[in-house]
Structures are given as structure tokens and as C-alpha cells.
Scaffold this motif. Sequence first.
Motif, PDB file in Angstrom:
ATOM      1  N   LEU A 362       0.911  -1.216   0.083  1.00 41.65           N
ATOM      2  CA  LEU A 362       0.025  -0.018  -0.028  1.00 41.65           C
ATOM      3  C   LEU A 362       0.724   1.205  -0.013  1.00 41.65           C
ATOM      4  N   PHE A 363       1.780   1.362   0.724  1.00 34.69           N
ATOM      5  CA  PHE A 363       2.755   2.692   1.063  1.00 34.69           C
ATOM      6  C   PHE A 363       3.633   2.560  -0.104  1.00 34.69           C
ATOM      7  N   ALA A 364       3.971   1.540  -0.731  1.00 36.98           N
ATOM      8  CA  ALA A 364       5.117   1.673  -2.121  1.00 36.98           C
ATOM      9  C   ALA A 364       4.413   2.134  -3.258  1.00 36.98           C
ATOM     10  N   GLY A 433       9.892  21.630   6.807  1.00 37.03           N
ATOM     11  CA  GLY A 433       9.356  21.279   5.769  1.00 37.03           C
ATOM     12  C   GLY A 433       8.441  19.708   6.094  1.00 37.03           C
ATOM     13  N   TYR A 434       8.603  19.080   7.066  1.00 33.43           N
ATOM     14  CA  TYR A 434       7.954  17.656   7.388  1.00 33.43           C
ATOM     15  C   TYR A 434       7.191  17.791   8.697  1.00 33.43           C
ATOM     16  N   GLY A 435       7.048  19.048   9.134  1.00 33.76           N
ATOM     17  CA  GLY A 435       6.396  19.069  10.271  1.00 33.76           C
ATOM     18  C   GLY A 435       4.927  18.194  10.639  1.00 33.76           C
ATOM     19  N   THR A 436       4.022  18.084   9.803  1.00 35.27           N
ATOM     20  CA  THR A 436       2.948  17.512   9.796  1.00 35.27           C
ATOM     21  C   THR A 436       3.091  15.875   9.884  1.00 35.27           C
ATOM     22  N   GLN A 437       4.215  15.405   9.155  1.00 37.56           N
ATOM     23  CA  GLN A 437       4.550  14.117   9.084  1.00 37.56           C
ATOM     24  C   GLN A 437       5.311  13.782  10.470  1.00 37.56           C
ATOM     25  N   LEU A 438       5.879  14.609  10.906  1.00 40.08           N
ATOM     26  CA  LEU A 438       6.609  14.248  12.381  1.00 40.08           C
ATOM     27  C   LEU A 438       5.577  14.240  13.373  1.00 40.08           C
ATOM     28  N   LEU A 439       4.504  15.132  13.400  1.00 39.37           N
ATOM     29  CA  LEU A 439       3.531  14.816  14.157  1.00 39.37           C
ATOM     30  C   LEU A 439       2.466  13.599  14.017  1.00 39.37           C
ATOM     31  N   ALA A 440       2.378  13.317  12.568  1.00 42.30           N
ATOM     32  CA  ALA A 440       1.611  11.915  12.586  1.00 42.30           C
ATOM     33  C   ALA A 440       2.296  10.722  13.013  1.00 42.30           C
ATOM     34  N   MET A 441       3.707  10.807  12.877  1.00 43.21           N
ATOM     35  CA  MET A 441       4.526   9.620  13.454  1.00 43.21           C
ATOM     36  C   MET A 441       4.613   9.666  14.999  1.00 43.21           C
TER      37      MET A 441
ATOM     38  N   LEU B  28      -2.677   2.799   9.285  1.00 42.26           N
ATOM     39  CA  LEU B  28      -3.369   3.374   8.325  1.00 42.26           C
ATOM     40  C   LEU B  28      -3.897   4.682   8.599  1.00 42.26           C
ATOM     41  N   VAL B  29      -4.541   4.807   9.806  1.00 42.34           N
ATOM     42  CA  VAL B  29      -5.230   6.309  10.321  1.00 42.34           C
ATOM     43  C   VAL B  29      -4.005   7.130  10.307  1.00 42.34           C
ATOM     44  N   THR B  30      -2.890   6.894  11.312  1.00 42.56           N
ATOM     45  CA  THR B  30      -2.180   8.074  11.571  1.00 42.56           C
ATOM     46  C   THR B  30      -1.077   8.136  10.611  1.00 42.56           C
ATOM     47  N   LEU B  31      -0.613   7.233   9.761  1.00 44.44           N
ATOM     48  CA  LEU B  31       0.526   7.227   8.994  1.00 44.44           C
ATOM     49  C   LEU B  31      -0.084   7.406   7.510  1.00 44.44           C
ATOM     50  N   TYR B  32      -0.948   6.635   7.003  1.00 44.93           N
ATOM     51  CA  TYR B  32      -1.190   6.610   5.604  1.00 44.93           C
ATOM     52  C   TYR B  32      -2.178   7.680   5.200  1.00 44.93           C
ATOM     53  N   VAL B  33      -3.308   7.876   6.008  1.00 40.35           N
ATOM     54  CA  VAL B  33      -4.267   8.841   5.662  1.00 40.35           C
ATOM     55  C   VAL B  33      -3.874  10.092   5.579  1.00 40.35           C
ATOM     56  N   LEU B  35      -0.950  11.148   4.486  1.00 40.82           N
ATOM     57  CA  LEU B  35      -0.212  11.170   3.289  1.00 40.82           C
ATOM     58  C   LEU B  35      -1.238  11.291   2.173  1.00 40.82           C
ATOM     59  N   LEU B  36      -2.364  10.288   2.271  1.00 39.34           N
ATOM     60  CA  LEU B  36      -3.423  10.142   1.037  1.00 39.34           C
ATOM     61  C   LEU B  36      -3.989  11.439   1.166  1.00 39.34           C
ATOM     62  N   LEU B  37      -4.374  12.147   2.075  1.00 37.85           N
ATOM     63  CA  LEU B  37      -5.138  13.350   1.911  1.00 37.85           C
ATOM     64  C   LEU B  37      -4.062  14.709   1.872  1.00 37.85           C
ATOM     65  N   LYS B  38      -2.908  14.521   1.554  1.00 37.75           N
ATOM     66  CA  LYS B  38      -1.804  15.466   1.436  1.00 37.75           C
ATOM     67  C   LYS B  38      -1.700  16.335   2.431  1.00 37.75           C
ATOM     68  N   LEU B  39      -2.183  15.722   3.605  1.00 37.50           N
ATOM     69  CA  LEU B  39      -1.907  16.666   4.927  1.00 37.50           C
ATOM     70  C   LEU B  39      -0.455  16.646   5.441  1.00 37.50           C
ATOM     71  N   ALA B  40       0.303  15.470   5.105  1.00 36.09           N
ATOM     72  CA  ALA B  40       1.760  15.440   5.469  1.00 36.09           C
ATOM     73  C   ALA B  40       2.480  15.453   4.214  1.00 36.09           C
ATOM     74  N   GLY B  41       4.075  15.331   4.458  1.00 32.31           N
ATOM     75  CA  GLY B  41       4.939  15.569   3.537  1.00 32.31           C
ATOM     76  C   GLY B  41       5.528  16.828   3.443  1.00 32.31           C
ATOM     77  N   GLY B  42       6.365  17.305   2.371  1.00 34.15           N
ATOM     78  CA  GLY B  42       7.073  18.134   2.210  1.00 34.15           C
ATOM     79  C   GLY B  42       6.459  19.418   2.227  1.00 34.15           C
TER      80      GLY B  42
END
Lengths: 476, 131
Positions: A362-364, A433-441, B28-33, B35-42
Amino acid sequence: MVDLAHPATPAAAAAAAPSATPSRVALKRVLGPAHVWGLGVGIVLVGEFMGWNFAVGKGGAIAALTACWLAGILYTCVAMIDSEVTSTVAAAGGQYAQAKHIIGPLAAFNVGLYLVMAYTMLEVSNAIVTGDLIEAFAHNMGLVGDLDKRAFMVLTIVFLAWLNYRGVLATLTVNYVITAIAFAAILTLFAYVRPWAPGEVTKHSDLLTGLPYGGLGILAAMHFGLWFYLGIEGTTQAAEEVRSPARSLPLGTLTGIMTLLIAATLTWYIGTGLMPWEYLGQAITPLYDAGRLTGSAPLEVFLFVGTLFATLASANGCINDASRAWFAMGRDRYMPVWFGGVHPKYRTPFRSIVFFVPIAILFAVSTPLDQTITFSILSGLLGYTIMAIAVIIFRRKWPLGSINRGYVHPLHPLPAILLLTLCAVTYFAVFLGYGTQLLAMMSFYILASAWFVVHRYKYCRRGEQFTMAWPKPRGY
Amino acid sequence: MRKQPYEPPAQSVFGQIVDAFIMLALVLVTLYVPLLLKLAGGGTTTSTFDNPTWETLGQNATMATQWEKLGFDPTSAAAIIGVKFDYAFSWIGFAVTAAVILVYFVGMLRWSDKEYREVIAERFDDDRPSA
């Protein structure tokens, strides 16, 4: 690499040894510093073929080189600390077992998750690169028609999972050969660009552009600077198989870091001398692209093979290690015991292997490479933070002289403080640049911890989690 | 005297399956969603260029040559060159992120210590000397 019937690594031994018994599987002490060095370089070499270049995107070429060296200091601290802890906590299971003995069950649960997530996301990253690489190679070779790179990503994950399921894994020797070929590809490329004649092939004077994001870019680049070395601490997992841990572990690991530092600098030199930083900063296969830019078709093919071998060997090892960590957590009841099942015929942790296949696919197929790499880096970073805290607690609970240590790292607590400082810098780098991803993790680990505390821990035995023949820790 | 060993309850197969799916859902909920919704990332900004040339893109002759060898023209390269990281951030956002990380580690260490004391109480006698 590992069959549970004949465990070859402490992680596998953890998997093979029922947690209900305090005894552990004794492994043959056959490895020397050269083996430790080879193990470390082999794990990490894929980082030279992809991912490191995102540091160029975050801060420019000069910032990436600075980050590479700063990250080298961070990993030197990791190697010093981990050499002491691993050569002393001779319980199988690596950092996961160390956390159980030194900090406590919730920390061990988190460390187990760090390992699983770091390896799984690295596996995903390898699959993404494999797909992109094959697509680019087919296109560059003039193959008519379109290839769907997602098919190769899925194929990579499923095929390697199947190999792991069957237990027909690449042996350490085969992985050495694959790694050696990949390393030879880097050295050949470096020789081909004739570094002794600057400006002839490489064009640093025209391509280096200073710091496009200023000084902040150097900090930001630390984020992907870790990618040059991520996983080198895996060398210390071989502590039980090393003839002389006190000498071999620090020597093998630190020479491994020095080798990687040189390889990373060579890689940086090649990449930044051939590609504009804007392109390099987002390239999926930078060394293969560098091979193309030399105009030599044989070299391009060699770099294709080198990149492919490095990613496949890495992905294979990642599936092996992630499934073993998950399996060990199942055996300890940190996860459902169902995951602690061993295949009756192949003697592999088949349920743990299969469980992660859909997640990896899924991630790939639907996630950008920089983001899967960021997940892997963040899990590693959280692990290094815990490592720095753990060694301070370790020295307090069992001061020097109270137990036999395989190796005592010098200047304590300076390496731990330096490591914590560099970890804090890297959290900030990821935040940029990746603050939201940090919070998600962080949300993932916080919710998982809450689940463990509220629900999961009631299924765990208490006293059996401590298996070392040590005196009672000071203060308890 | 050692504490009496805690005997954990047996978990049903159904309960184990539920637990496995909870972990899956958590990933899925914390990591994938996000990214899917473009809420995370660069966090990036994108500049657009009308009729871009290598000069307007800030590329010198060597850079232009290398772009072309890689199969790009100014129009296709503009889509890459125009994307830059945006490092502007709010101090409140920074403080919240730092607090989340700090609270996570402090909470984890404190709770781990509480559990660790139970482990030690079961594993060691009360009168056994410590290190």
C-alpha cells in the motif's frame, strides 16, 4: 539470512527462544572486527544509491555535505554507546531486549515498534526505487511501450516476502557478494569521473551554488543526512556472535562509519559534480542518473545492476529483521501471541512476514519516496534518543564495577549528551518542511503506547521479562 | 521475599485478531491517511514560469547541458526548479511539536519505570542487595 531452526543473529535467537524460559540460545562466537565492519557497511550501502540526495533538496549541495559529516558524529556516538550496552546486555533481541532490561516494558514495546517501522519503511523505499529504476532503465534502453513501475514494486515485495516465508533467504555470504558488486559500482563510477582532473567530467565549479536556503538549510539537511548511515547500529546486534566484543564491536562499527563517511563523500562528489542541485535534490536513483550522465553505456548498466542489487539486498534484510522483531514481540505477548507462530515446515515466522506485505505494498504504490524515507528516519531517530537516555539510566542502575561490561565507552556522559543534542537538531530538521509528518509519526507512537498501557500489557508476564544474571538494579 | 508472579489472562483467538487489526488500523489512520489526504509531507512553495528559458530558471550553460542530457527542456525542468521548501514556521507550531515529543518521552519513561518496578519485584528478593 536466518532460519529459526538455526538462528544466526541475536534477533533470530530472540525469536527462537520462548520468552517463558529465562535461558537463551547460545550462539557461536566466530565473528571478528572485519565481519562486524562488513555487516554494517552491507546494511547501509543502499543509502549511497538513493535517499541521501534529498538532503541536497532540503539545503543545497554544501549543506548536504555538512549534514553528512554531522550525521557521522551522531552515529559515532550511537556506535560508542551501543557497543557498551550490547556487549553487556547479552540477552538476545538487540535494542528491544536492552530496553526491557534497562528502562521497562513500555519503552521496550516502543523500541520494538521503532525497529519494525524503520525496517518496513526502508523496505517500502527500496521497492519504490526498484520500480522507478526498472522503468527508467527500460525507457533509457529504448524499450517500446510503457512499463507500470507499480507492478515491479509489488513484485519486489511479494517475491522477497515469499523467499523469507520459505526460509530460502540470501545467506550472509551472498549478501556480501551483492554488496561488494554495489560498492564496486560506486568506486568504478568515481574512477570514471576522474576526480584528479576536476572540470573534465565533473563540473563542480559551475554546479555548486552555495546555500540556497542559507544557514537554516544546513540544519534542514540533517533530516536526510541520517540516511547516509541509518542502520549501522545493526552491527552491534551481532554481539553474541563476536569473539571479542570489547575489541571487535567498537572497532568494526567505527571503521564501518569511517568507510561510510568516505563512501558518502565520494557519492556526494560524484552527484554534485554531475547534476544541478535542483534535479539531484529530488532524484529517485541519483547514482544511476550519474552513470547515465557519463555517457558510458556499460557504466550505466553497471550502475543499474549496482542500484538494483543494493535495494534488493537491503529490502530482503529489512523483511527479515522487521518480521523477527514483530515475532519476538509476539513471543513476549507485547503483540498477540499468534504472531509468535513458527511455520511447521519452513521454521520461519510466517505470520509476521505475511502481516506486513499488504502494508508495504500500500505504501509503496501510493506514497512518495521522501515520505517513506522520512518515516524510516523518524523511527530510527526515536530509537537513538532512547539509546542516549538508556545509557545514562544504565550507568545509574548498574554503576561501573557492579556488573561485567564487554566494553566501556569513554567520556560518559558526553557521548550521550552530544547524541541527545544532535537528535534534537534532527527533530528540528524534520520539522522544517515535514512538520505534519513528524506529528503524524508521534501520534502513531502515542496511540500505540496508550493501547499497550490500557489493554495489551495485561497479557504480559512480569518477572520473566528480566533474564540477565545481574544484581538488583540500584534504587529498586 | 519475591512478589507472587502475575498470571496473565489467556487471550482468545478473536481477541488476537482484533488486536492485530487495531495495529493495522493505527498505521493506516495515523500514517497513511494523512499522506493520502496530502496533509503530511514536504511543505513547499511552487513558482510558475511563463515561457521559461534556462536563463529565467537561473541555470547556467553547464547546468542547462546536464538538464538536457537528463532529458529535460526548460518547460519540463521548470516544474522541478519551481518547487522550493518553505521553511517559514509558526513558533506556536514549533512549541506544540516540541511539547508533544517531550511529553511522549517523559510519559513513556515514567510509565515504563512503574512497570519496571513490578518486573524487578517479581524477579528479585526484597532483601537481595542492589548493584
